[in-house]
Design an enzyme around this catalytic site. Structure first.
Site, short mmCIF file in Angstrom:
data_model
loop_
_atom_site.label_atom_id
_atom_site.label_comp_id
_atom_site.label_asym_id
_atom_site.label_seq_id
_atom_site.Cartn_x
_atom_site.Cartn_y
_atom_site.Cartn_z
N ASP A 158 -28.07 -20.28 9.30
CA ASP A 158 -28.67 -21.30 8.44
C ASP A 158 -27.73 -21.68 7.29
OD1 ASP A 158 -28.94 -18.69 7.53
OD2 ASP A 158 -30.97 -18.97 6.73
N TYR A 159 -27.18 -20.69 6.63
CA TYR A 159 -26.29 -20.94 5.49
C TYR A 159 -25.02 -21.66 5.93
CZ TYR A 159 -23.00 -19.89 1.71
OH TYR A 159 -22.04 -19.98 0.72
N ASN A 160 -24.38 -21.17 6.98
CA ASN A 160 -23.14 -21.78 7.45
C ASN A 160 -23.35 -23.24 7.88
OD1 ASN A 160 -22.24 -19.18 7.09
ND2 ASN A 160 -21.73 -18.80 9.24
N GLY A 162 -25.73 -25.29 6.80
CA GLY A 162 -25.97 -26.10 5.60
C GLY A 162 -24.68 -26.48 4.91
N LYS A 163 -23.76 -25.54 4.81
CA LYS A 163 -22.48 -25.82 4.14
C LYS A 163 -21.59 -26.71 5.00
CE LYS A 163 -23.14 -23.55 0.31
NZ LYS A 163 -23.29 -24.26 -0.98
#
Length: 253
Positions: A158-160, A162-163
């Site tokens: 999710d984080y990767n 989003g970035k």
């Protein structure tokens, strides 16, 4: 525009990397808005550390109305529109490789949370800032990313993602806003030693990064904060749409 003449908003500046970025700009003489959502006490401490050139303002950056109200309050307080935005805030995430959600169990809602924290929040601050920046024919928008996009050694799905989306946002906005004197760039760090977000990371991971990095050390929040100064400085006046990876050479993109 010299950094000392800028009005700089740092989102999520009450702690961790955001606090170090706010203090770095304060050190260079800028007027600084220390944005926070819940960390009121810490944000006010950061502002006090900077001095009378700083103000702490609460706003949920995923809420467009709250973001606009923050910009209005900042302009009233400093008598000048915001010239520089650092989109740093991290929404509901910790770098915990052991307890991360794996591919078979991660939910779409997890992706939505990080996309809101990365892209939706940056959209709100950019839209709130661009009119005032256009009036000045000067603006600096600096988005904080991650080297995990280039090298997802830990698949924080999710984080990767989003970035990664934030890189696309950065380049598209750079293309459109350049005629108004606004540059849009990204600074991407690796795992930083240490912030609240990386506190769950075992020491063995930091050792592994250190052993595989040309500088033979782990990048600190202070070092990444210093790199953001470049994109706000006159030295970067011809640079836009770029992603600078600041991780001691671990990822060479």
């Amino acid at each position: 525009m010299e950094i000392k003449d800028q009005v700089v908003l740092v989102t999520g500046a009450g702690r961790g990397l955001g606090a170090e970025i706010a203090k770095a700009f304060g050190r260079e003489g800028a007027r600084v808005i220390v944005n926070y959502h819940q960390s009121e006490k810490k944000a006010k401490e950061v502002a006090q550390n900077i001095g009378d050139r700083a103000i702490a303002i609460q706003a949920d950056i995923t809420d467009k109305e709250q973001v606009q109200a923050m910009f209005d309050e900042a302009e009233k307080h400093f008598g000048q529109a915001v010239t520089t935005v650092i989109n740093n805030a991290l929404i509901h995430f910790k770098f915990d490789a052991v307890n991360r959600k794996h591919a078979k169990v991660i939910d779409w809602e997890d992706y939505e949370t990080q996309l809101k924290g990365s892209v939706k929040a940056a959209l709100h601050t950019t839209q709130a800032a661009c009119e005032g920046m256009a009036r000045l024919n000067f603006g600096r928008i600096i988005n904080i990313g991650t080297n995990l996009v280039q090298n997802p050694v830990v698949p924080y799905h999710d984080y990767n993602t989003g970035k990664a989306a934030l890189i696309g946002f950065t380049r598209s906005m750079a293309r459109e806003l350049g005629t108004d004197g606004i540059t849009v760039n990204m600074v991407s760090g690796g795992l930083l030693q240490k912030t609240d977000a990386s506190a769950s990371t075992p020491d063995e991971v930091f050792d592994l990064i250190r052993d595989n990095t040309p500088l033979n050390r782990v990048t600190t929040p202070e070092e990444l904060a210093d790199a953001t100064l470049f994109f706000a400085s006159p030295w970067s006046r011809a640079v836009t749409g770029q992603n600078l990876v600041v991780d001691g050479g671990l990822v060479m993109d």
